[in-house]
Each structure stands twice: as structure tokens, then as C-alpha cells.
Design a protein around this motif. Structure first.
Motif, short mmCIF file in Angstrom:
data_model
loop_
_atom_site.label_atom_id
_atom_site.label_comp_id
_atom_site.label_asym_id
_atom_site.label_seq_id
_atom_site.Cartn_x
_atom_site.Cartn_y
_atom_site.Cartn_z
N VAL A 172 57.86 41.42 31.77
CA VAL A 172 57.02 41.81 30.65
C VAL A 172 56.97 40.72 29.60
O VAL A 172 55.91 40.43 29.03
N ARG A 173 58.09 40.05 29.35
CA ARG A 173 58.10 38.98 28.36
C ARG A 173 57.26 37.79 28.80
O ARG A 173 56.69 37.08 27.97
N ALA A 174 57.14 37.60 30.13
CA ALA A 174 56.30 36.51 30.62
C ALA A 174 54.85 36.73 30.25
O ALA A 174 54.08 35.77 30.05
N ALA A 175 54.44 38.01 30.15
CA ALA A 175 53.06 38.33 29.75
C ALA A 175 52.91 38.43 28.24
O ALA A 175 51.79 38.41 27.73
N GLU A 229 62.01 44.23 20.71
CA GLU A 229 60.77 44.98 20.65
C GLU A 229 60.28 45.33 22.06
O GLU A 229 59.80 46.45 22.31
N VAL A 230 60.40 44.38 22.99
CA VAL A 230 59.99 44.64 24.38
C VAL A 230 60.86 45.74 24.98
O VAL A 230 60.36 46.62 25.69
N ARG A 231 62.16 45.71 24.70
CA ARG A 231 63.05 46.76 25.19
C ARG A 231 62.62 48.13 24.67
O ARG A 231 62.61 49.12 25.40
N ASP A 232 62.30 48.18 23.37
CA ASP A 232 61.87 49.45 22.77
C ASP A 232 60.60 49.96 23.45
O ASP A 232 60.46 51.17 23.71
N ALA A 278 54.81 47.13 36.02
CA ALA A 278 53.49 46.50 36.09
C ALA A 278 52.56 47.04 35.00
O ALA A 278 51.80 46.29 34.38
N LEU A 279 52.64 48.36 34.76
CA LEU A 279 51.79 48.96 33.74
C LEU A 279 52.19 48.47 32.35
O LEU A 279 51.33 48.16 31.51
N ALA A 280 53.50 48.38 32.11
CA ALA A 280 53.97 47.88 30.81
C ALA A 280 53.53 46.44 30.60
O ALA A 280 53.08 46.05 29.51
#
Length: 531
Positions: free
Chosen positions: A416-419, A427-430, A458-460
Motif C-alpha cells: 500500500v505504501r508503494a502506491a 496513517e497507512v496502518r490506521d 489490493a482494494l486498499a
């Protein structure tokens, strides 16, 4: 062996992965004969339990007893593309021998291979016909079939093996409407015991019983999915009612204890004041104080006991209430104007335009080219002479059917962080927690996650983009999802203020999306279907 009335018996089955995470924790229970649907939330361990039952994974402790040989169709079908369909059906050797005899070869070994099975070819072709496959498929390899045809052929192979117990993990994934109907027909007449993991409600309604794997506990309800759902809802309603009653009783006991303590404190103060003012003899005041202390002690013990009992009853009642987290998918507003042209699709004869916030469903049989058309939309390739698509906005979010945009060796957090490289890890964890991706799941390699967990990653990754996509392109988004998560996806798509293109064979899912346009792709042509 299991009892005569059960096909699978699980006795305190525990499975711990090498990284220490617990997949199954002392699962006990039995699944009977006939057709049983196995349901549960994504990540509950349904696929893992099937693999343990099939002997593909050895449990850390506990044991599984079966009523006979077990065959399994895994969720991710991995059949050698060079393998023949005849081999998949279990008839390759007698079929080869029969054809050799018919060609004039009288080697005794051929007659031994055929045995009494002289109608093997006709029987195999009849099997293929039952699944809607052409007779000539018998001489093809798996690699020469479409994905849906390969899945049906594998299903036929399992059915013809006549194992005592057959386990099917999401057998209708990627299958079109016609193929799903054929799977249903095969299931209705399945020999032996059958256990099916599926999110396909139509298939689950064909079951004789429904088992649920929840919180490492296996329970079974007689009847199809609808009967289980009604039972679960009634059970939860009763549990919630019992919890409310227990909470009310606990509050009442606590209030009465506090009131009693206040009265005792008041009496003590009055008695003490009377002694100070010498309104009663000192000896009598002491006797009264001593009796009051004994009485107060008894009352406190009695009231505290009632409160403790009420608290225990509340704890017990609360434990019966399911604490089911649900995915909370809040799609951001891409600020699409309602009349803005977003995309166009056509087949060389006619073209359809999708604007601002419209929703388009693309349906059709397996192999018709739906995913190819989506790829043309996403990647901008255009062939005006045939099927074509053109996107008029800059930001497109694409969720491919195979989820092949993920790095399987990286964690959910890293994917997710790559996107969203500018977003802080916290924040990404939350945000991942809103997709029910928490704790160690966030840091584990994506390859170790369940199908539903991979989908949520994938959706996230798709939805946490900043700025948000103006067009969502979803290819079979309900594959591998539990039914509660499907509900969340439906709610999110309905609330999304951008344009949506979705490919799905799940009619129940599509019927809930408030579609503006439904196109069928068949034999290279598009046609608009009535709502």
C-alpha cells in the motif's frame, strides 16, 4: 474412522504456521454425509481446514478422521497445462488401450487396461457433455481450455473419482452464468459426501447443511445457507436481548448496593453523633455500633455477591454476542462532474458513453474477451475496427481479476505504501485497519494471506491513492470474498461519486449496484441488456 453419520470428524485440530501465527486453534466438530456448505469470514481458516482434511497439511496437534478417501479442488487451481483432459477424468489409460485395440493392436496388455470398461470413451464424452464441454475436449490438454473449462474439467475428474469425501474450495470462481449452472447440476447429483466453501449464494442454497468456522469453532446447522443465516440472526437477536437484560440487571444490583451503602453510612453517622452528644449511654451506644457493623458487613457481602453474580451473567451473555468487524470502505470523492465524459466502449458497429458517476456492468461467457476489453481501457490501447475502449480521464483505479498488481514477497503495508509513498506508516496502518488488516497481518508477506485478505490489500492499495481515481475498473471483485465483505463493497460502490466499470458473473452482486448500463459481450459483439 468417523462415525457412520459423519464424513469428517475434527478432534482438537490445531495448526500453527512457522512464523508462530495460529491458523486453527483446537477446532473440533463433525460434518455429516450429503452436501455441506462451509462458510465463515475471510481469514477464518476455511481453506486451511480443507487442506488439513485432505492431508495436504499436517496439523500441529489433533487429528482428522474421515469416512474414506478424500479428494480436493483447491481455490487456486494448479493443473499442469500439459496434462490431458482424459487424464484429468481418470480415463487416459483405458482410453488409449481401447483406441489401440480398435486400430488393430491385440497386445494383451491393452485388454487388461480396458477390462470391462469398453464404453469408456462414450462415458467420458457424456461426462463432458454434462459440463457443457465438447466431446473433442477429451483429446485436448488443460492448457488448450479456457480457465472456466479447465475448472469444469477438474470438477468432472473429481466427480468421476467417486471419493468418499470431496472438498471444493470456491468452485464457481471465474465461471460464467452457464458454467455456474452446470456446476450446480453436478453438485445436485454428487456421489459421496461433499463439502463446499463458497461465497456463491446460489450454490450454497443447494446444500443439505451449512457449517460455519467462527472464532476457531465449527458449528453445523441443517439446511442451506438461507436456513443458516436465519438461525444465526435469530441466535444473535436472542444473545443481544440477553445481554441487554443482563446489563440492566447488573446496573440495578450495583445501584442497590450503592444505595444500601449510603443508608449504612447515614446510620453510622447518626449513631456516632448520638454518642458524642451523649443522648444514649456509652455502653448501649457501643453495643448498637457493634451490631450495626455486623449487620453492615452482612449486607455488604450480600449486596456485593448479587452484583458479582450480575456481572458474571453479563460477561457470559456478552460472550454469546458475535463481535463481527466489517470492512468499512469509504471511497473518496473524485469530484467528477455528472455530465463529464469518462469513457467509451464499442465493437465497431456501436459505441456507448459513460459519464461522470455512471455504473457500467460488462457480462458475457468465459473467453468472450471481457478482461481483454478492460485491459484496453486501462492501458489505452485502441483498435477501432473491433472491440475498443477509450478513457477520457487521467486517474483510473484498476482491480484485476488475478490481483497480479501485488508484490507477493512484500507485506500488505509495503504494497500500500508503494502506491501512496507520501503517506506516513502510521496513517497507512490506521487505514488498513478499516479493511480488517491489523497486527501481524499487516507485516506478513502477501503470499501468505488468504484470498479475501489479498483482495482487501489490493482494494486498499487502489482506494488509498491520492488524488482518488475518477474511474474504478473492477474485474470479478467478489471472488474470494466473504458475504459480509461483499455487502461492504456493494455499499461503497453505490456511494462512490465516480464512474465504475465492473465485470462479474455474480448476478446477485450486480443486481445491488444501481447500474446505469449493462452490456453483454458475446462472439466479439456488444449488446445492451435490459435492466
Amino acid at each position: 474412522m468417523s462415525s457412520p453419520r459423519s464424513s469428517l470428524l475434527f478432534d482438537r485440530v490445531r495448526l500453527v504456521w512457522p512464523d508462530g501465527s495460529v491458523a486453527l486453534d483446537d477446532v473440533s466438530g463433525s460434518i455429516g454425509v450429503g452436501r455441506t456448505g462451509l462458510v465463515g469470514r475471510n481469514g477464518a481458516g476455511k481453506s486451511t481446514l480443507l487442506r488439513v482434511a485432505a492431508g495436504l497439511i499436517a496439523p500441529t496437534s489433533g487429528q482428522v478422521s474421515t469416512s474414506g478417501p478424500v479428494a480436493i479442488l483447491p481455490q487456486r487451481l494448479a493443473v499442469d497445462p500439459a496434462r490431458s483432459v482424459a487424464s484429468l477424468l481418470g480415463v487416459e489409460e483405458p482410453l488409449r488401450a481401447l483406441r489401440a485395440i480398435e486400430a488393430g493392436d491385440v497386445d494383451p496388455r491393452h485388454f487388461d487396461a480396458v477390462g470391462d470398461d469398453w464404453d469408456v470413451e462414450a462415458r467420458a464424452e457424456a461426462l463432458l457433455a454434462d459440463a457443457g464441454l465438447p466431446a473433442q475436449a477429451l483429446d485436448r490438454t488443460v492448457g488448450q481450455l479456457s480457465g472456466g473449462e479447465a475448472a469444469l474439467a477438474a470438477l468432472l475428474g473429481l466427480r468421476s473419482s467417486r471419493a468418499a469425501v470431496t472438498l471444493l474450495d470456491e468452485p464457481t470462481n471465474d465461471l460464467d452464468r452457464e458454467a455456474r449452472a452446470r456446476v450446480g447440476e453436478l453438485v445436485r447429483s454428487w456421489p459421496g459426501a461433499l463439502v463446499v466453501v463458497s461465497h456463491d449464494i446460489g450454490l450454497l442454497e443447494l446444500m443439505d447443511a451449512t457449517a460455519e468456522l467462527y472464532a476457531h469453532s465449527l458449528s453445523v446447522v441443517g439446511g442451506p445457507y438461507s436456513a443458516w443465516r436465519a438461525h444465526r440472526d435469530a441466535e444473535q437477536e436472542a444473545a443481544l436481548r440477553a445481554e441487554r437484560d443482563a446489563a440492566q440487571a447488573f446496573r440495578r444490583e450495583r445501584r442497590e448496593r450503592i444505595q444500601a451503602q449510603d443508608k449504612l453510612a447515614t446510620r453510622t453517622r447518626v449513631a456516632h453523633k448520638a454518642e458524642i452528644e451523649k443522648r444514649v449511654p456509652k455502653m448501649f451506644a457501643g453495643m448498637r455500633a457493634n451490631a450495626a457493623q455486623i449487620s453492615a458487613g452482612r449486607l455488604r457481602t450480600q449486596m456485593q455477591g448479587k452484583e458479582d453474580s450480575a456481572r458474571s451473567a453479563l460477561t457470559e451473555a456478552s460472550a454469546r454476542v458475535r463481535d463481527d468487524d466489517v470492512v468499512r470502505v469509504d471511497l473518496p470523492d473524485p469530484d467528477n462532474a455528472a455530465a463529464r465524459r469518462v469513457l467509451a466502449v464499442g465493437d465497431g458497429e456501436r459505441e456507448w458513453i459513460v459519464t461522470g458517476r455512471e455504473r457500467l456492468a460488462l457480462v458475457g461467457p468465459n473467453g468472450a474477451g471481457k478482461t481483454t476489453l478492460l485491459e484496453r481501457l486501462v492501458h489505452g490501447t485502441d483498435d477501432p475496427a473491433s472491440l475498443h475502449g477509450r478513457v477520457y480521464v487521467d486517474r483510473v483505479g484498476y482491480l484485476p481479476q488475478r490481483l497480479d498488481g501485488l508484490d507477493d514477497d512484500a507485506s500488505a503495508l509495503e504494497n500500500v505504501r508503494a502506491a501512496s509513498p507520501a503517506a506516513p506508516s502510521g496513517e497507512v496502518r490506521d487505514r488498513l485497519a478499516r479493511f480488517l488488516l491489523r497486527g501481524d497481518t499487516v507485516t506478513r508477506a502477501v503470499s501468505s494471506l488468504s484470498g479475501g485478505e489479498r483482495f482487501r490489500v489490493a482494494l486498499a492499495r487502489l482506494l488509498l491513492a491520492d488524488p482518488p481515481p475518477q474511474l474504478l475498473v473492477l474485474d470479478e471483485p467478489t471472488n474470494n470474498l466473504d458475504l459480509d465483505t461483499v455487502d461492504a463493497v456493494v455499499a461503497a460502490v453505490r456511494a462512490y461519486r465516480g464512474a465504475v466499470v465492473v465485470v462479474s458473473h455474480d448476478d446477485a452482486f450486480l443486481s445491488r449496484l444501481d447500474l446505469d448500463l449493462r452490456l453483454e459481450l458475446r462472439e466479439g459483439r456488444l449488446r445492451e441488456l435490459p435492466e
